[in-house]
Write a protein that holds these residues in place. Structure first.
Motif, mmCIF file in Angstrom:
data_model
loop_
_atom_site.group_PDB
_atom_site.id
_atom_site.type_symbol
_atom_site.label_atom_id
_atom_site.label_comp_id
_atom_site.label_asym_id
_atom_site.label_seq_id
_atom_site.Cartn_x
_atom_site.Cartn_y
_atom_site.Cartn_z
ATOM 1 N N ASP A 97 0.805 -1.167 0.000
ATOM 2 C CA ASP A 97 0.000 0.000 0.000
ATOM 3 C C ASP A 97 0.853 1.236 0.000
ATOM 4 O O ASP A 97 0.750 2.044 0.851
ATOM 5 N N THR A 98 1.671 1.372 -0.903
ATOM 6 C CA THR A 98 2.657 2.402 -0.985
ATOM 7 C C THR A 98 2.502 3.172 -2.267
ATOM 8 O O THR A 98 3.076 4.220 -2.429
ATOM 9 N N SER A 99 1.820 2.621 -3.213
ATOM 10 C CA SER A 99 1.811 3.205 -4.524
ATOM 11 C C SER A 99 1.083 4.518 -4.615
ATOM 12 O O SER A 99 -0.068 4.649 -4.266
ATOM 13 N N ILE A 100 1.789 5.508 -5.119
ATOM 14 C CA ILE A 100 1.155 6.810 -5.301
ATOM 15 C C ILE A 100 0.154 6.694 -6.434
ATOM 16 O O ILE A 100 -0.832 7.396 -6.493
ATOM 17 N N ASN A 101 0.418 5.792 -7.372
ATOM 18 C CA ASN A 101 -0.461 5.653 -8.523
ATOM 19 C C ASN A 101 -1.492 4.540 -8.318
ATOM 20 O O ASN A 101 -1.989 3.989 -9.262
ATOM 21 N N ARG A 102 -1.719 4.171 -7.071
ATOM 22 C CA ARG A 102 -2.725 3.182 -6.743
ATOM 23 C C ARG A 102 -2.422 1.859 -7.391
ATOM 24 O O ARG A 102 -3.220 1.303 -8.115
ATOM 25 N N HIS A 103 -1.237 1.319 -7.137
ATOM 26 C CA HIS A 103 -0.865 0.036 -7.696
ATOM 27 C C HIS A 103 -1.596 -1.082 -6.990
ATOM 28 O O HIS A 103 -1.709 -1.083 -5.800
ATOM 29 N N PRO A 104 -2.090 -2.087 -7.720
ATOM 30 C CA PRO A 104 -2.875 -3.161 -7.168
ATOM 31 C C PRO A 104 -2.266 -3.851 -5.978
ATOM 32 O O PRO A 104 -2.916 -4.066 -4.986
ATOM 33 N N LEU A 114 2.828 3.466 5.989
ATOM 34 C CA LEU A 114 3.654 4.663 6.127
ATOM 35 C C LEU A 114 4.328 5.054 4.821
ATOM 36 O O LEU A 114 4.436 6.239 4.491
ATOM 37 N N GLU A 115 4.821 4.070 4.062
ATOM 38 C CA GLU A 115 5.474 4.412 2.791
ATOM 39 C C GLU A 115 4.514 5.103 1.841
ATOM 40 O O GLU A 115 4.874 6.075 1.178
ATOM 41 N N ARG A 116 3.318 4.609 1.777
ATOM 42 C CA ARG A 116 2.334 5.213 0.859
ATOM 43 C C ARG A 116 2.118 6.678 1.196
ATOM 44 O O ARG A 116 2.148 7.543 0.324
ATOM 45 N N LEU A 117 1.899 6.958 2.476
ATOM 46 C CA LEU A 117 1.676 8.341 2.884
ATOM 47 C C LEU A 117 2.919 9.189 2.667
ATOM 48 O O LEU A 117 2.833 10.334 2.205
#
Length: 499
Positions: free
Chosen positions: A52-59, A353-356
């Motif tokens: 859940d890190t993807s800025i581009n909403r990666h699956p 945390l990475e996503r944010l």
């Protein structure tokens, strides 16, 4: 309440969509059946991780919302060569001479799928390193919840950020109502030290233990692990934070007083209590999001996680697009009863945390969080949210590899000597081999072609591997050595037949 309906509406939704298209996709952090939904649940509402890190909403990464080496050098030398984190020769030496034991676990055992490069990062704890972007986000969130508690010591949140990432399989899955046949339990998704022990796939793995110990309000932050694809927003290790609050009659009385209600707590129905819990959860999370992102537009949507009922997701409109930032819900009553708390209501949320941090600091590549380069770390010495300034962009080196993934009808056309009894091919297993050999020199692995032989029904995949260092130019010679190793190990471990 992690790695939900439209492909373009948020990371978690894309995860579910991707999962469905593959039958059972790959993202449990947390989702069900649709692996994205599974991924989201099991790997947590958040990480939106690995992942859940993807800025581009990666699956794969976003469905985890709910889906080491030595510490950074105390003195980072300004010499670029000395601060270089990745060495091709070191990668090859480490890969050829891996340790076979870790904390009493036999890494060479056939039941263990934890590679040396993952073991080497256990204990690095990026979330505990002062001024690191992940630590900054963690600190802001912790301070928000403590501030929201006000002067009342009765609702102070305990913070747990040093819990062991090695957990019992039961605590990671069974205690959270994740079915035995759930896709997230696959060895292509989860790192197993043995059948009874895993590297936690989400911080929810500690939820039931803490509830049994009598904790009513707590924030758990830590590194979580999941096998996944390779690109700028996915990494096998990421960091999550989970918040849990259980309610008693005093809590309900306080909330009713705050809302100027004259009602008696004893007269509240179970349904009314759960509605109060849900409202407190949503109000608290909306305030947390404003603390991080400012006054942004928000919207709530229904979601599904096996450990909460009902379950929700929160999206924000940021930088001209809707982004999913976390998952949450009311703690499932079966879990509450199993830990000996009767029908006590409570809520839980999870986030990556990475996503944010990637969104707030404008960090383009998840590998940067692991860099020892002072040009990265000196930008965040203020301990505040600042925009990351890229300091280099070296050219990538592309290498392709093609192989048959199965034996088709086995009509004799294949001349492969590989073990035909090996399990079915899974892309995550190939990604793990590439990452274990090339480390963080690999930037992306993508399937660029798939072919099914019209006569034998054999399936051929062609993957393109993009190698790129964060701090220097790579040579064809060094990458050729890594690529050759990838080819050899793919044959010996996956049973594929090179083309």
């Amino acid at each position: 309440m992690n790695q939900v309906v439209t492909l373009q509406r948020g990371p978690i939704r894309s995860a579910l969509s991707a999962a469905s298209s593959r039958c059972i996709s790959q993202d449990l952090s947390l989702s069900f059946c649709r692996r994205a939904m599974s991924v989201a649940s099991t790997h947590q509402y958040a990480n939106n991780s690995q992942h859940d890190t993807s800025i581009n909403r990666h699956p794969a990464i976003n469905k985890n919302i709910w889906l080491s080496r030595s510490l950074i050098s105390k003195s980072l030398n300004s010499n670029t060569n000395n601060s270089r984190f990745f060495s091709t020769s070191k990668i090859l030496n480490d890969e050829q001479n891996p340790s076979t034991s870790f904390r009493g676990y036999d890494l060479s055992d056939s039941e263990c799928n934890v590679p040396p490069n993952i073991v080497s990062r256990l204990g690095r704890n990026l979330h505990l390193q002062p001024k690191h972007p992940l630590n900054t986000i963690k600190t802001i969130i912790e301070e928000y919840w403590q501030k929201r508690s006000g002067e009342s010591k009765s609702i102070t949140f305990a913070t747990r950020d040093d819990l062991d990432p090695i957990v019992a399989t039961h605590d990671n899955f069974d205690s959270l109502l994740i079915e035995p046949d759930h896709v997230s339990r696959s060895k292509s998704d989860t790192y197993y030290l043995n059948p009874q022990t895993v590297l936690r796939t989400h911080t929810s793995a500690h939820q039931t233990t803490l509830l049994k110990e009598g904790e009513d309000r707590f924030l758990v932050t830590g590194d979580v692990y999941r096998r996944d694809e390779i690109d700028a927003s996915h990494y096998p290790i990421f960091h999550q934070m989970e918040g849990v609050r259980m309610f008693n009659d005093d809590d309900f009385a306080s909330l009713m007083f705050t809302s100027n209600s004259d009602g008696d707590v004893k007269n509240l129905t179970e349904e009314e209590k759960f509605k109060i819990v849900e409202n407190d959860l949503k109000n608290g999370l909306e305030g947390m999001v404003r603390e991080l992102f400012g006054d942004v537009e928000m919207r709530w949507g229904e979601d599904y996680f096996p450990f909460t009922d009902p379950s929700f997701e929160l999206e924000i409109y940021f930088n001209d697009e809707w982004l999913e930032v976390l998952g949450c819900g009311v703690v499932h009553q079966d879990i509450v009863k199993a830990v000996g708390r009767g029908n006590q209501p409570g809520w839980a949320f999870g986030l990556g945390l990475e996503r944010l941090a990637m969104i707030l600091f404008s960090i383009p590549d998840i590998r940067l969080f692991w860099s020892d380069d002072q040009r990265f770390h000196t930008q965040f010495e203020s301990g505040e949210i600042v925009t990351f300034q890229p300091y280099s962009k070296y050219p990538p080196c592309f290498k392709d590899i093609s192989f048959w993934t199965d034996n088709g009808d086995d009509n004799g056309e294949s001349d492969s000597d590989v073990d035909k009894s090996m399990s079915a091919f899974h892309p995550n297993d190939f990604n793990e081999i590439v990452r274990d050999i090339a480390g963080d020199l690999v930037e992306r692995v993508e399937l660029i072609d798939e072919f099914v032989h019209p006569k034998t029904n054999r399936v051929s995949n062609c993957f393109r591997i993009s190698y790129r260092s964060m701090d220097r130019s790579l040579t064809n010679e060094e990458i050729d050595a890594l690529q050759e190793r990838v080819r050899d190990v793919s044959v010996s471990k996956l049973g594929v037949e090179l083309r």
